[in-house]
Design a protein around this motif. Structure first.
Motif, PDB file in Angstrom:
ATOM      1  N   THR A 145      28.872  43.125  32.055  1.00  0.00           N
ATOM      2  CA  THR A 145      29.061  42.301  33.241  1.00  0.00           C
ATOM      3  C   THR A 145      29.710  40.976  32.861  1.00  0.00           C
ATOM      4  OG1 THR A 145      27.969  41.530  35.251  1.00  0.00           O
ATOM      5  CG2 THR A 145      26.751  41.217  33.192  1.00  0.00           C
ATOM      6  N   SER A 146      29.936  40.105  33.843  1.00  0.00           N
ATOM      7  CA  SER A 146      30.668  38.871  33.541  1.00  0.00           C
ATOM      8  C   SER A 146      30.139  37.690  34.349  1.00  0.00           C
ATOM      9  CB  SER A 146      32.148  39.063  33.883  1.00  0.00           C
ATOM     10  OG  SER A 146      32.302  39.386  35.245  1.00  0.00           O
ATOM     11  N   TRP A 147      30.188  36.505  33.757  1.00  0.00           N
ATOM     12  CA  TRP A 147      29.970  35.219  34.427  1.00  0.00           C
ATOM     13  C   TRP A 147      28.750  35.270  35.373  1.00  0.00           C
ATOM     14  CZ3 TRP A 147      35.250  32.606  35.990  1.00  0.00           C
ATOM     15  CH2 TRP A 147      36.150  32.725  34.924  1.00  0.00           C
ATOM     16  N   TYR A 203      30.397  46.396  35.405  1.00  0.00           N
ATOM     17  CA  TYR A 203      30.000  45.964  36.750  1.00  0.00           C
ATOM     18  C   TYR A 203      30.161  44.458  36.897  1.00  0.00           C
ATOM     19  CZ  TYR A 203      27.744  44.875  41.068  1.00  0.00           C
ATOM     20  OH  TYR A 203      27.534  44.405  42.341  1.00  0.00           O
ATOM     21  N   SER A 204      31.062  44.068  37.805  1.00  0.00           N
ATOM     22  CA  SER A 204      31.094  42.663  38.225  1.00  0.00           C
ATOM     23  C   SER A 204      31.395  42.653  39.714  1.00  0.00           C
ATOM     24  CB  SER A 204      32.127  41.863  37.432  1.00  0.00           C
ATOM     25  OG  SER A 204      33.358  42.490  37.489  1.00  0.00           O
ATOM     26  N   ASN A 205      31.212  41.510  40.337  1.00  0.00           N
ATOM     27  CA  ASN A 205      31.557  41.424  41.766  1.00  0.00           C
ATOM     28  C   ASN A 205      33.063  41.640  41.927  1.00  0.00           C
ATOM     29  OD1 ASN A 205      28.909  39.119  42.331  1.00  0.00           O
ATOM     30  ND2 ASN A 205      29.168  41.043  43.398  1.00  0.00           N
ATOM     31  N   GLU A 206      33.508  41.859  43.186  1.00  0.00           N
ATOM     32  CA  GLU A 206      34.930  42.119  43.449  1.00  0.00           C
ATOM     33  C   GLU A 206      35.722  40.814  43.428  1.00  0.00           C
ATOM     34  OE1 GLU A 206      36.550  44.878  43.670  1.00  0.00           O
ATOM     35  OE2 GLU A 206      35.201  46.424  44.449  1.00  0.00           O
ATOM     36  N   GLY A 207      36.959  40.890  42.972  1.00  0.00           N
ATOM     37  CA  GLY A 207      37.856  39.740  43.000  1.00  0.00           C
ATOM     38  C   GLY A 207      37.935  39.045  41.648  1.00  0.00           C
ATOM     39  N   LEU A 226      36.829  42.671  34.691  1.00  0.00           N
ATOM     40  CA  LEU A 226      36.367  44.040  34.418  1.00  0.00           C
ATOM     41  C   LEU A 226      36.722  44.956  35.586  1.00  0.00           C
ATOM     42  CD1 LEU A 226      32.773  43.205  33.050  1.00  0.00           C
ATOM     43  CD2 LEU A 226      34.838  43.705  31.697  1.00  0.00           C
ATOM     44  N   ASN A 227      37.161  46.147  35.265  1.00  0.00           N
ATOM     45  CA  ASN A 227      37.417  47.162  36.295  1.00  0.00           C
ATOM     46  C   ASN A 227      36.106  47.935  36.506  1.00  0.00           C
ATOM     47  OD1 ASN A 227      37.964  49.679  37.475  1.00  0.00           O
ATOM     48  ND2 ASN A 227      40.090  49.650  36.767  1.00  0.00           N
ATOM     49  N   SER A 228      35.538  47.832  37.708  1.00  0.00           N
ATOM     50  CA  SER A 228      34.220  48.442  37.970  1.00  0.00           C
ATOM     51  C   SER A 228      34.326  49.805  38.661  1.00  0.00           C
ATOM     52  CB  SER A 228      33.372  47.497  38.835  1.00  0.00           C
ATOM     53  OG  SER A 228      33.252  46.235  38.249  1.00  0.00           O
ATOM     54  N   SER A 229      35.501  50.422  38.646  1.00  0.00           N
ATOM     55  CA  SER A 229      35.700  51.689  39.385  1.00  0.00           C
ATOM     56  C   SER A 229      34.760  52.796  38.945  1.00  0.00           C
ATOM     57  CB  SER A 229      37.128  52.211  39.202  1.00  0.00           C
ATOM     58  OG  SER A 229      38.031  51.266  39.627  1.00  0.00           O
ATOM     59  N   LYS A 230      34.494  52.858  37.630  1.00  0.00           N
ATOM     60  CA  LYS A 230      33.690  53.983  37.113  1.00  0.00           C
ATOM     61  C   LYS A 230      32.275  53.974  37.726  1.00  0.00           C
ATOM     62  CE  LYS A 230      31.933  55.863  32.748  1.00  0.00           C
ATOM     63  NZ  LYS A 230      31.748  55.587  31.308  1.00  0.00           N
ATOM     64  N   ILE A 231      31.636  52.812  37.730  1.00  0.00           N
ATOM     65  CA  ILE A 231      30.261  52.746  38.267  1.00  0.00           C
ATOM     66  C   ILE A 231      30.270  52.851  39.794  1.00  0.00           C
ATOM     67  CG2 ILE A 231      29.920  50.221  38.560  1.00  0.00           C
ATOM     68  CD1 ILE A 231      27.176  50.807  37.045  1.00  0.00           C
TER      69      ILE A 231
END
Ligand code: NAP
Length: 285
Positions: free
Chosen positions: A151-153, A212-216, A257-262
């Motif tokens: 995850t990030s930030w 997993y991170s929020n969108e944007g 991060l691209n969260s498409s997989k999760i």
């Protein structure tokens, strides 16, 4: 019914899981252990905890998260982020427990200019990133039944984080300079906590690494600006380059991060970072 151990329970993510598990997952039993109850760097202690109770899952929220301090306090960062992760992985494997481990966008060097996917090459720039990267490798080697969620930030109403520091500055200072050439995604720890609970509740998804991170996307400047807009602070905000604010640890310039997989695996709707930020600010005491 599943029995779940949460390590590092007094950190911001641990506290978010504690709050949400009551309403979102009342049928499962969560045991929350702080660093004082269970030191993940001590293998004997870890193994004893796992053999005493029959856990189905362990969510590892314990980490050495002071990115700049880790540059000089390296051994402690290694102990928690690498050895501690390895200890949990070994104990989970021995006791047939599924491990959910949290990692970071800082395992990447930030030279890409499109969102990082799970199979992208890691090349951390800092001690913190390196120790987290080693932790991931050890888990993959030692605990085949594991999920590593990068995850990030992270921020939330709990603990110490960028959002809370900015809110304090917003009422104490007249002006502030914030870095505008590092791009990533602020992520509300409560959104991540909800996803971790979903992994436990859902029909099992394949083991492995997930982002997993929020969108944007945002720079730290964008993040600060949004915080001051929502809190209606009149502070004067100035964008600056990384070089203008030297810190001990090097950070990636771009770590989206691209969260498409999760998203696909759990059929998730991921909230936009600004929407989650409003929720977090509203949740402050
Ligand atoms: N914060 C971010 O911006 C960010 C970004 C990306 C990924 N992550 C990752 O997300 C996860 C959760 O982060 P967070 O922000 O919730 O961290 P946090 O608020 O700093 O909490 C970490 C917790 O780990 C505990 N801990 C430290 N050493 C320990 C040990 N030896 N044994 C057991 N517990 C120990 C700490 O306890 P004490 O307070 O008693 O030391 C603290 O309660 C971490 O894996 C982190 O690397 C964080």
């Amino acid at each position: 019914m599943s029995k779940i151990l949460v390590t590092g329970a007094n950190g911001q993510l641990g506290q978010c899981i504690k709050e949400l598990s009551v309403s979102l997952d009342p049928d499962n039993t969560y045991l929350f252990k702080s660093s004082k109850d269970l030191d993940i760097t001590n293998y004997q202690q870890v193994l004893a905890a796992f053999t005493l109770e029959n856990f189905d899952f362990c969510i590892n929220c314990a980490a050495y998260t002071n990115v700049d301090k880790a540059e000089s306090d390296t051994q402690n960062a290694v102990n928690v982020n690498s050895t501690g992760a390895q200890n949990l992985a070994t104990a989970c494997n021995q006791t047939n427990t599924t491990l959910l481990h949290i990692s970071t966008d800082f395992v990447f060097d930030g030279t890409k200019n499109s969102p990082y996917i799970e199979t992208d090459k890691t090349a951390a720039l800092s001690v913190y990133g390196n120790t987290k990267n080693v932790g991931e490798t050890e888990i993959i080697k030692k605990a085949p039944k594991s999920y590593i969620i990068r995850t990030s930030w992270l921020y939330s109403e709990y603990g110490h984080n960028f959002m809370k520091t900015m809110i304090r500055f917003g009422s104490e200072k007249d002006s502030l300079s914030v870095i505008n050439d590092q791009t990533g995604t602020p992520t509300y720890a409560k959104d991540l906590a909800e996803v971790l609970i979903k992994i436990i509740q859902n029909k099992p998804i394949p083991y492995g690494i997930y982002h997993y991170s929020n969108e944007g996307t945002a720079t730290w400047f964008d993040f600060a600006k949004a915080i001051f807009e929502i809190t209606k602070s009149t502070i004067q905000l100035h964008p600056i380059a990384t070089e203008a604010y030297p810190l001990p640890a090097k950070r990636p310039k771009y770590s989206v991060l691209n969260s498409s997989k999760i998203k696909t695996a759990l059929q998730l709707e991921i909230p936009a970072w600004r929407d989650s930020l409003k929720k977090a600010i509203n949740a402050l005491p």
